[in-house]
Design an enzyme around this catalytic site. Structure first.
Site, PDB file in Angstrom:
ATOM      1  N   ASP A 502     -34.758 -26.421 129.408  1.00  0.00           N
ATOM      2  CA  ASP A 502     -36.192 -26.735 129.469  1.00  0.00           C
ATOM      3  C   ASP A 502     -37.012 -25.756 128.648  1.00  0.00           C
ATOM      4  OD1 ASP A 502     -35.691 -24.636 131.230  1.00  0.00           O
ATOM      5  OD2 ASP A 502     -37.270 -25.215 132.618  1.00  0.00           O
ATOM      6  N   GLU A 508     -36.376 -19.298 134.035  1.00  0.00           N
ATOM      7  CA  GLU A 508     -35.936 -20.653 134.363  1.00  0.00           C
ATOM      8  C   GLU A 508     -34.783 -21.054 133.442  1.00  0.00           C
ATOM      9  OE1 GLU A 508     -39.280 -23.040 135.318  1.00  0.00           O
ATOM     10  OE2 GLU A 508     -38.052 -24.762 135.839  1.00  0.00           O
ATOM     11  N   ASP A 515     -36.551 -34.038 131.499  1.00  0.00           N
ATOM     12  CA  ASP A 515     -37.172 -33.640 130.232  1.00  0.00           C
ATOM     13  C   ASP A 515     -36.545 -34.336 129.030  1.00  0.00           C
ATOM     14  OD1 ASP A 515     -37.849 -31.839 132.213  1.00  0.00           O
ATOM     15  OD2 ASP A 515     -37.998 -30.131 130.859  1.00  0.00           O
ATOM     16  N   GLU A 784     -45.552 -26.814 127.165  1.00  0.00           N
ATOM     17  CA  GLU A 784     -45.183 -27.544 128.375  1.00  0.00           C
ATOM     18  C   GLU A 784     -46.375 -28.343 128.924  1.00  0.00           C
ATOM     19  OE1 GLU A 784     -44.125 -24.903 131.585  1.00  0.00           O
ATOM     20  OE2 GLU A 784     -43.002 -26.473 132.608  1.00  0.00           O
TER      21      GLU A 784
HETATM   22  C1  BGC Z   1     -39.410 -27.291 134.261  1.00  0.00           C
HETATM   23  C2  BGC Z   1     -39.484 -28.676 133.733  1.00  0.00           C
HETATM   24  C3  BGC Z   1     -38.923 -29.559 134.790  1.00  0.00           C
HETATM   25  C4  BGC Z   1     -39.829 -29.462 135.965  1.00  0.00           C
HETATM   26  C5  BGC Z   1     -39.517 -30.376 137.100  1.00  0.00           C
HETATM   27  C6  BGC Z   1     -40.328 -27.215 135.420  1.00  0.00           C
HETATM   28  O1  BGC Z   1     -40.464 -25.965 135.933  1.00  0.00           O
HETATM   29  O2  BGC Z   1     -39.665 -26.346 133.302  1.00  0.00           O
HETATM   30  O3  BGC Z   1     -39.102 -28.795 132.476  1.00  0.00           O
HETATM   31  O4  BGC Z   1     -38.620 -30.842 134.417  1.00  0.00           O
HETATM   32  O5  BGC Z   1     -39.970 -28.138 136.387  1.00  0.00           O
HETATM   33  O6  BGC Z   1     -39.977 -29.917 138.284  1.00  0.00           O
END
Ligand code: BGC
Length: 906
Positions: A502, A508, A515, A784
């Protein structure tokens, strides 16, 4: 509809098909058609393949137009000599009449472990003329059976020294392992098989083996670990040899980030290594990891983890530790440790490598002794530091994506990751420090403790990611769209870390399924992602619960089994993408049982009155009105989760019906089809207001999903399109109003009604919300959040790719007009159908498919539309020239088409 279109195409074609490359009509086979780029399992000369029937592919090249393969012959031999004599002692396919040149299954003798196989191919063209043999390619087999492994797992199952094991920021020092071995007779071939968890570096006689970074790839280690195969024949000394290995923590001994879930703990780093030796006299031997190895946790890497950084004390270096004759008497004996997982598989994806270096563009000193380097680009990787100073001097680097107003690093959005690399000088002339077991997502580097005054040459940025083959590029006459595309590519490459992750910077860095649903199809135009995504599917299936439940994050380092449709249904969408873009049908049969298990689990556990009320994330990250909030709260903007769950699940059932049919499970296909029909009725009953002719609260996403999945009854389709247009054009003043879910189909839905001008305007908006807005606020990747410069830093990465939706698909398939024909997948037949927009005077794009190079380059000069198209050998294309009613069906070759159009380019 279409009121704003500023051009009308006059419909005649001035020039028809003009082949501009004429093949010479020479029947000498060497000129007519060549067989090139042989790949085994989609890789060039891969080592350690463990499939019993590897997929073999090649590309055909010919200067002749309309050329294709009618037959092929494959020879596979146990030695290059045999192959040179045209002896296929392992497999001679004989001449097979078929046009297929992609993923042909090996059908020769049973393959044995740890062997090299050499192969070549010849093909017959449309006139049955035989080509020359291709160049020779090879693959080697890995450990085909568990019993081939003689090595044992070794490590040290405890913390020592300053190791921190009980905090969220836990870190161990790197463990150094070594062993010497003697060779008594000439070696013909030596092959190393290694799995070092979390990550390893392997040295033989002082030299690093291979150019991988952070290998092996990430997996759910409780289920599967990956080993890497190297040909180390050239590294072996003929008598005395030394092996050295450094083990980093990686995700195996990962920091225990607690929020939102405790990160899974796999234990302490461990190693399995086997070197197979084949002597010239035909005898064999193995060198293995076992209880005789030595280990020290007291080397120069005194702490490391991927999020917090690496601490390196050069005073603790151990010169010669990975060479013969080093005195390791104060090292400890290794411990014999448990094997991490039942499955040990070869890593069949391109490794992470350094793919580019970047020099900083600026240094500032916002506080005395605090230097900030601007790399000019939000990148993923690390730096090489060059420094000279007194022994014991500690130089620190920290990494961030942006700066505060005072010029110092902005670290709030990095959350708990400490992103700090520390280097202690040994004081011996010029020293260089490059970390090994960490990576950062950053544009800015803070340097402190530096002896003297740094300059622009003090650090160099090193870009690292899965080194996938580049398979496309796009450029057009609009600088903003080009800038957005560039940012998208930086974001995509930076987030490949043996999984599609992500984000690369905060605490993370996970493989979140949602995604990458439709986005992966866009990525496939730019990189060869086939093996990466197949590997990710294996990660998903490895972590699947016995009841069928799938984790939202894979590998399931966060165990998030909350049974929602949009994230957990992504694997179904990925299989469809792999089939369409790569012509991969095996992935359908391989994945089907796992997909079915999940789909059936969802049906049996949650389907109620043919509605699927399972949604966790809504239309994730749609643009809120309040610039500070992450998620909008206004009920008018939010799309009902039950609508999303039901629409998406309906779509998934239609794909499952298709996959079931493909795998000859006709009863199951019928079941999915009937259920889908019932769900369509229930969906419309529940969500379609037939008075207002709107879905639910009429968000753009509600209209998009209903249209894209074919849920709208024919008589209402136009009105639902109109709703989407009104929402976008009037209510949102030609701005995006969807989140990740609606966006995956947004551009293509507009394109379907000829609204590409509107799609263009929305995509290039320079005020909020828009990609242009991101760029005007300094973005060099994709954020994001649409309001990434103002929103709460709690979830505000500046390098995510999920908001790209179907933008890249639209650019390649609609603007450039390069699309794989679903009826003949893998670009066997290409649908070439560019959508002209009044904002663009030219587009140039290429995509290298499994059959070779496809090009589309069009330009509008006055009233003239000119288009140059290249179709690879052994492919065909259905070409829609703007303004011409009937499409043309053409074979391979390069063509120019022209038509006269009445267009006003803005
Ligand atoms: C992530 C995302 C993810 C989402 C879903 C986020 O913190 O970075 O890419 O899909 O959480 O909860």
């Amino acid at each position: 509809m279409n009121a704003n279109k500023s051009w009308i195409i006059k419909t005649w074609l001035i020039l028809g098909l003009i082949p501009i490359i004429h093949g010479c009509q020479n029947l000498d086979n060497s000129d007519r058609m060549n067989v090139t780029e042989l790949k085994c399992e989609s890789l060039i000369n891969p080592l350690g393949v463990d499939v019993s029937e590897p997929g073999l592919s090649w590309i055909l090249e010919s200067d002749e137009k309309d050329q294709f393969q009618t037959a092929y012959r494959i020879l596979v031999a146990s030695s290059e000599d045999k192959l040179a004599d045209d002896m296929g002692d392992v497999w001679d396919s004989e001449k097979i009449d078929a046009g297929q040149s992609n993923q042909i299954r090996f059908e020769g003798k049973k393959l044995t472990s740890g062997k090299d196989y050499y192969w070549k191919v010849k093909a017959w063209d449309k006139d049955d003329i035989e080509s020359d043999w291709s160049e020779v390619a090879m693959w080697s087999t890995g450990m085909l059976s568990q019993s081939d492994w003689k090595a044992e797992w070794i490590g040290l199952d405890k913390a020592v020294g300053d190791d921190k094991t009980d905090t969220e920021f836990r870190q161990l020092s790197a463990r150094y392992l070594r062993q010497e071995f003697k060779i008594e007779k000439p070696v013909q071939r030596a092959t190393a098989f290694i799995c070092g968890l979390g990550a390893y570096e392997l040295y033989l006689n002082g030299d690093k083996v291979g150019d991988h970074m952070l290998s092996p790839g990430l997996t759910d280690y409780s289920k599967r670990s990956l080993y890497v195969t190297y040909d180390v024949t050239g590294n072996i000394d003929q008598i005395d040899n030394a092996i050295g290995i450094i083990l980093g923590n990686g995700r195996y001994f990962a920091p225990r980030i607690k929020d939102p879930f405790p990160t899974v703990d796999y234990g302490f780093p461990k190693l399995l290594l086997q070197i197979n030796l084949e002597y010239e006299d035909g005898s064999t031997d193995v060198v293995i990891s076992d209880e005789n190895w030595k280990l020290t946790p007291d080397g120069p890497i005194i702490a490391n983890n991927e999020y917090d950084g690496e601490t390196y004390d050069a005073l603790k270096e151990m010169p010669g530790w990975n060479r013969v004759g080093f005195n390791d008497s104060d090292w400890m004996d290794v411990e014999m440790v448990e094997s991490p997982s039942k499955e040990l598989s070869p890593q069949m994806t391109e490794p992470i490598r350094i793919t580019e270096t970047i020099e900083p563009i600026k240094i500032t000193e916002p506080q005395p002794g605090v230097y900030i380097f601007d790399m000019g680009q939000n990148m993923v990787g690390w730096t090489e530091l060059t420094v000279k100073g007194k022994a014991g001097t500690v130089v620190k680097q920290r990494f961030a994506e942006s700066l505060q107003d005072d010029g110092l690093l902005y670290l709030d959005n990095i959350r708990s990751a400490k992103v700090t690399n520390e280097y202690t000088l040994k004081g011996e002339g010029i020293e260089r420090f490059v970390p090994r077991f960490v990576f950062h997502g950053f544009r800015y580097v803070e340097l402190t403790g530096f002896p003297g005054k740094p300059d622009l040459s003090t650090i160099v940025g090193m870009v690292i990611h899965d080194d996938l083959e580049k398979t496309g590029d796009f450029t057009c006459s609009n600088p903003m769209l080009n800038a957005i595309y560039k940012n998208a590519v930086w974001g995509i490459r930076g987030n490949y870390r043996s999984i599609p992750a992500d984000c690369p910077q905060r605490d993370e860095r996970h493989g979140w399924l949602g995604d990458r649903g439709t986005g992966s199809r866009g990525e496939s135009y730019i990189y060869d992602i086939s093996n990466l995504y197949k590997k990710w599917l294996t990660d998903v299936f490895d972590s699947q619960k016995p009841n069928g439940s799938i984790s939202d994050v894979n590998p399931a380092y966060w165990e998030m089994y909350n049974d929602n449709v949009t994230w957990d249904g992504t694997p179904v969408i990925l299989v469809d993408m792999l089939r369409d873009q790569y012509g991969d049908t095996k992935v359908i049969s391989d994945s089907y049982p796992f997909l079915k298990k999940w789909v059936d689990h969802m049906i049996n556990s949650y389907l109620k009155d043919d509605i699927m009320p399972r949604d966790s994330y809504g239309d994730w990250c749609m643009p809120p009105k309040d610039p500070k909030v992450i998620h909008a709260k206004d009920p008018d903007l939010l799309t009902d989760g039950n609508l999303i769950g039901t629409a998406y699940f309906y779509h998934i059932l239609t794909l499952m019906e298709d996959f079931a049919g493909f795998t000859d499970k006709h009863e199951e296909a019928k079941y999915y089809s009937e259920l889908a029909s019932r769900m369509k009725i229930a969906y419309n009953k529940k969500f379609l207001d037939t008075t207002r002719i709107e879905y639910s609260n009429n968000t753009a996403t509600a209209s998009i999903l209903s249209l894209a999945f074919g849920l709208v009854p024919d008589e209402y389709r136009q009105k639902i399109f109109d709703n989407l247009l009104y929402k976008t054009k009037i209510e949102n003043n030609s701005h995006i109003s969807t989140g990740l879910i609606g966006q995956q189909f947004f551009n293509r839905m507009l394109s379907e009604t000829g609204e590409d001008d509107l799609a263009f305007t929305v995509n290039t908006q320079e005020d909020y919300p828009g990609y242009g807005y991101m760029i005007n606020n300094g973005a060099t990747t994709i954020w994001e959040l649409w309001n990434g410069n103002t929103a709460d830093p709690a979830m505000n990465s500046q390098n995510h790719v999920m908001l790209l939706g179907d933008l890249l698909i639209w650019m390649y398939e609609n603007l450039a007009g390069i699309k794989s024909d679903p009826e003949q997948p893998g670009f066997k037949n290409i649908i070439m159908n560019p959508a002209l927009v009044s904002q663009l005077s030219y587009v140039k794009a290429w995509h290298k498919s499994r059959y070779g190079m496809i090009k589309s380059e069009w330009e509008i000069k006055g009233n003239q539309f000119e288009w140059k198209v290249t179709i690879p050998t052994n492919s065909t294309a259905t070409v829609y020239v703007p303004g011409v009613k009937e499409p043309k069906h053409v074979g391979s070759g390069t063509y120019t088409f022209s038509s006269e159009i009445d267009i006003k380019i803005n």
